[in-house]
Design an enzyme around this catalytic site. Structure first.
Site, PDB file in Angstrom:
ATOM      1  N   LYS A  10       1.012  -1.029  -0.009  1.00  0.00           N
ATOM      2  CA  LYS A  10      -0.085  -0.017   0.165  1.00  0.00           C
ATOM      3  C   LYS A  10       0.835   1.076   0.011  1.00  0.00           C
ATOM      4  CE  LYS A  10      -4.025   2.031   1.923  1.00  0.00           C
ATOM      5  NZ  LYS A  10      -3.842   3.417   1.528  1.00  0.00           N
ATOM      6  N   ARG A  16      -3.783   8.586  -5.657  1.00  0.00           N
ATOM      7  CA  ARG A  16      -4.135   7.492  -6.745  1.00  0.00           C
ATOM      8  C   ARG A  16      -4.485   8.316  -7.963  1.00  0.00           C
ATOM      9  NH1 ARG A  16      -8.980   3.330  -5.327  1.00  0.00           N
ATOM     10  NH2 ARG A  16      -8.889   2.356  -7.322  1.00  0.00           N
ATOM     11  N   ARG A  47     -16.954   0.313  -1.923  1.00  0.00           N
ATOM     12  CA  ARG A  47     -15.970  -0.085  -1.017  1.00  0.00           C
ATOM     13  C   ARG A  47     -16.454  -1.536  -0.468  1.00  0.00           C
ATOM     14  NH1 ARG A  47     -12.622   2.962   2.143  1.00  0.00           N
ATOM     15  NH2 ARG A  47     -13.178   4.767   1.681  1.00  0.00           N
ATOM     16  N   LYS A  97      -7.453  -3.305   3.279  1.00  0.00           N
ATOM     17  CA  LYS A  97      -6.218  -2.421   3.310  1.00  0.00           C
ATOM     18  C   LYS A  97      -5.817  -2.738   4.912  1.00  0.00           C
ATOM     19  CE  LYS A  97      -8.866   1.725   4.083  1.00  0.00           C
ATOM     20  NZ  LYS A  97      -9.002   3.253   3.867  1.00  0.00           N
TER      21      LYS A  97
HETATM   22  P1  ATP Z   1      -6.554   5.660   2.758  1.00  0.00           P
HETATM   23  O1  ATP Z   1      -7.163   6.886   3.512  1.00  0.00           O
HETATM   24  O2  ATP Z   1      -6.005   4.741   3.600  1.00  0.00           O
HETATM   25  O3  ATP Z   1      -5.641   6.240   1.975  1.00  0.00           O
HETATM   26  P2  ATP Z   1      -8.647   5.833   0.809  1.00  0.00           P
HETATM   27  O4  ATP Z   1      -9.943   6.147   1.431  1.00  0.00           O
HETATM   28  O5  ATP Z   1      -8.168   6.742  -0.067  1.00  0.00           O
HETATM   29  O6  ATP Z   1      -7.650   4.927   1.915  1.00  0.00           O
HETATM   30  P3  ATP Z   1      -9.270   3.015   0.270  1.00  0.00           P
HETATM   31  O7  ATP Z   1     -10.000   2.159  -0.758  1.00  0.00           O
HETATM   32  O8  ATP Z   1      -9.609   2.994   1.567  1.00  0.00           O
HETATM   33  O9  ATP Z   1      -9.015   4.702  -0.223  1.00  0.00           O
HETATM   34  O10 ATP Z   1      -7.581   2.601   0.492  1.00  0.00           O
HETATM   35  C1  ATP Z   1      -7.002   2.321  -0.978  1.00  0.00           C
HETATM   36  C2  ATP Z   1      -6.246   3.447  -1.337  1.00  0.00           C
HETATM   37  O11 ATP Z   1      -4.905   3.149  -1.049  1.00  0.00           O
HETATM   38  C3  ATP Z   1      -6.495   3.697  -2.806  1.00  0.00           C
HETATM   39  O12 ATP Z   1      -7.592   4.615  -3.033  1.00  0.00           O
HETATM   40  C4  ATP Z   1      -5.033   4.084  -3.368  1.00  0.00           C
HETATM   41  O13 ATP Z   1      -5.042   5.456  -3.227  1.00  0.00           O
HETATM   42  C5  ATP Z   1      -4.266   3.450  -2.166  1.00  0.00           C
HETATM   43  N1  ATP Z   1      -3.073   2.442  -2.529  1.00  0.00           N
HETATM   44  C6  ATP Z   1      -1.968   2.395  -2.573  1.00  0.00           C
HETATM   45  N2  ATP Z   1      -1.513   1.169  -2.696  1.00  0.00           N
HETATM   46  C7  ATP Z   1      -2.476   0.509  -3.250  1.00  0.00           C
HETATM   47  C8  ATP Z   1      -2.504  -0.649  -4.104  1.00  0.00           C
HETATM   48  N3  ATP Z   1      -1.538  -1.622  -4.232  1.00  0.00           N
HETATM   49  N4  ATP Z   1      -3.780  -1.142  -4.389  1.00  0.00           N
HETATM   50  C9  ATP Z   1      -4.904  -0.352  -4.336  1.00  0.00           C
HETATM   51  N5  ATP Z   1      -4.839   0.849  -3.651  1.00  0.00           N
HETATM   52  C10 ATP Z   1      -3.618   1.444  -3.071  1.00  0.00           C
END
Ligand code: ATP
Length: 597
Positions: free
Chosen positions: A252, A257, A419, A425
């Site tokens: 991660k 993103r 989601r 995660k």
């Molecule tokens: P967080 O606040 O933990 O960054 P989030 O709410 O933005 O999470 P989530 O879907 O909950 O988004 O967590 C996945 C996020 O982690 C993705 O949106 C992406 O930006 C990031 N990420 C990093 N590495 C990866 C990966 N290998 N695969 C998917 N997502 C990843």
């Protein structure tokens, strides 16, 4: 179609915060909307002209709009300023001035939706020197033909302050009711929307061709796909059980993103997590993407800043890329790498319904044949079959400067806009007894005192209640902010300042200043507690009490990659609360009694 019809509906909408009522007002509007205007009306109710990803904003400065009002009504600038102080809303100022004008002359023509939309589009697309004068002229001409109510909403619209509180999903509900007679088609509409992120496009297809055509909507290069999101879990055992004994664990990465689209014209566009165009910010990854061997594609990845030694750096480093000027220098000084982790389209083949495994193989194939790999990489992924493998990968990923792991179900399709547990995660914070981060929306603030005079000192934060599309308060936070943070946040918040609490906000506490729910910040807290003064999850655990945070602290991350609707939800707070209780109980069982009898 008369614009008056829309203005009256907008007026009704501002008087309610009930989602059911908002939906029925919208249904009535759609009933009176000719087919060819359904898409435009869908955008207008959201204060937009185009889908967000096109990046075309009307955003007329208040000053310019005020001048247009002066011109249209022959009003003295001082009078406009005085009315502005009294009303705090330029739309109300226009409405008041237009009343006296209406009495003087009844010559105003009838405004149509077509005409309003066309003029707004021209205003949005006019740029360059002298443009504010041109825009001013266009708005004042519209105001000249507008009724008092119409004037109010025209001005709110051009200044980006329509604030009807109509979420995308409310529009989808209304479309479903209007064109199919029930809310049952909403899921299909939502699916098409998740694949294209374009409400007007889905509305237009439905109105013109019906549901069967909407069902055939596919991912399209150029239209961003709403991202698949991960659930969180706290231990490697839980995760491997959830995955039925086998999964893929990916690092991660702690960056931003990005969804990259290459269209048949050959150009590559980068979209953020909020589906805004950010191509320029990361233009240094474009050549490598362009060299991937496909005429059109959609791939996803995480952009991460890297050190000169090639190590991943934390998210904050990417902030240097937000600069509008000297971007080129920032690109040299703060190099990044795009780490690819998914593929959603290659040539004409949608990959959405294929398994993770199949998508990963396709992605690897695509990547291997890139002509240049400068600034792009594949996210490291390994198949895991037990919790020890997950734990050791977690250590590896942390040592490499990542945040943890995203563990992915090998068989799962790409679930756009959802989601779920197909992606989990796993961050060290989720391990028992370590504090968790929460993303909350700023809805209010108090003025700072002493050293913090002139900026806001404490912020009222809310979680998102998805079921009813409302933001419910859960804490006030004043620690963790540097002076620079406060300055930056206060400046940004001033744009969202409103005279009263937004109808989309549910609060039981007072605030000196209220804001539109727009800005998301990351918070860390030691515990979720229950309190009668906060409305998030009110009554869910105990009657009369909602969720509150103990020792909340700003982590330093402004989550401008998140829309307010992407903030932590009330449901997630409830889950975190239950997890916490379970841990406490487990802790008690494991701690041997100090005084065994
Ligand atoms: P967080 O606040 O933990 O960054 P989030 O709410 O933005 O999470 P989530 O879907 O909950 O988004 O967590 C996945 C996020 O982690 C993705 O949106 C992406 O930006 C990031 N990420 C990093 N590495 C990866 C990966 N290998 N695969 C998917 N997502 C990843």
């Amino acid at each position: 179609m008369d614009f008056a019809l829309l203005a009256e509906a907008f007026d009704k909408m501002t008087r309610t915060s009930s989602r059911t009522e908002l939906t029925s007002i919208l249904v009535e509007v759609f009933k009176k909307t000719p087919t060819e205007l359904v898409s435009r009306v869908s955008y207008l109710t959201q204060g937009k002209l185009f889908p967000d990803f096109m990046g075309i904003e009307i955003g007329m400065a208040e000053k310019t709009a005020a001048k247009a009002i002066e011109k249209a009504y022959g009003a003295d600038p001082k009078k406009v300023q005085e009315l502005m102080r009294r009303h705090g809303d330029l739309g109300d100022v226009a409405a008041e001035l237009s009343v006296s004008k209406e009495q003087r002359s009844l010559s105003s023509g009838k405004l149509t939706v077509e005409e309003v939309y066309k003029t707004m589009e021209e205003i949005a697309k006019t740029s360059g020197s002298g443009s504010s004068q041109t825009k001013l002229g266009m708005l004042s001409r519209l105001l000249n033909s507008a009724s008092s109510l119409e004037a109010k909403f025209l001005v709110r619209f051009v200044t980006g302050k329509l604030r009807l509180g109509v979420a995308d999903f409310t529009v989808l509900d209304a479309l479903s009711l209007r064109f199919t007679g029930s809310k049952e088609a909403r899921e299909k509409l939502e699916h098409a929307y998740n694949l294209t992120s374009d409400l007007g496009y889905v509305a237009d297809l439905l109105a013109r061709h019906g549901l069967t055509v909407v069902e055939k909507v596919e991912v399209t290069a150029g239209k961003p796909v709403r991202p698949m999101l991960a659930e969180r879990m706290q231990s490697a055992e839980e995760i491997i059980n959830q995955m039925n004994g086998v999964a893929s664990a990916e690092y991660k990465l702690d960056g931003e993103r990005v969804q990259a689209h290459k269209t048949l014209e050959g150009s590559v566009t980068l979209f953020s997590r909020r589906l805004e165009i950010i191509t320029e910010q990361y233009s240094d990854v474009i050549p490598a993407l362009t060299s991937l061997p496909a005429k059109q594609f959609i791939v996803e990845g995480e952009v991460v800043a890297i050190s000169s030694a090639g190590k991943y750096l934390p998210f904050q480093e990417l902030m240097h890329r937000r600069r509008k000027y000297e971007l080129e220098a920032a690109q040299k000084e703060y190099p990044v790498v795009l780490n690819l982790f998914d593929v959603l389209l290659v040539e004409k083949e949608s990959m959405i319904n294929q398994s993770y495994e199949a998508r990963r193989v396709r992605l690897e194939k695509l990547f291997e044949k890139a002509k240049t790999k400068h600034n792009i990489m594949l996210v490291p992924a390994s198949t895991v079959r037990d919790s020890t493998q997950i734990d050791s990968l977690m250590e590896e990923s942390l040592a490499a400067g990542c945040e943890g792991l995203v563990v992915k179900d090998l068989q799962s399709s790409y679930k756009a806009g959802a989601r779920g547990y197909a992606w989990i995660k796993f961050k060290p914070e989720y391990r028992p007894n370590v504090r968790d981060t929460i993303d909350l929306v700023i809805v209010g603030a108090n003025h700072g005192m002493g050293r913090r005079a002139g900026v806001y000192g404490a912020f009222l934060l809310a979680a998102y209640d998805e079921a009813v599309d409302i933001f419910r308060t859960t804490t006030k936070v004043g620690t963790g902010f540097s002076d620079l943070d406060l300055e930056k946040i206060s400046k940004a918040l001033d744009e969202h300042k409103i005279a009263e609490k937004s109808p989309r906000v549910d609060a039981r506490v007072n605030s000196e200043v209220w804001f539109e729910p727009k800005m998301v910040i990351e918070i860390i807290a030691s515990e979720i507690t229950l309190s009668p003064i906060y409305s998030a999850g009110l009554g869910l655990v105990r009657p009369g009490a909602g969720f509150a945070l103990r020792f909340p602290k700003f982590t330093g991350k402004i989550r401008d990659d998140k829309a307010p609707e992407d903030a932590t939800t009330v449901q997630e707070l409830l889950e975190m609360y239950h997890k916490q209780i379970r841990q406490l109980e487990k802790g008690k069982e494991e701690t041997p009694s100090a005084n065994p009898s």
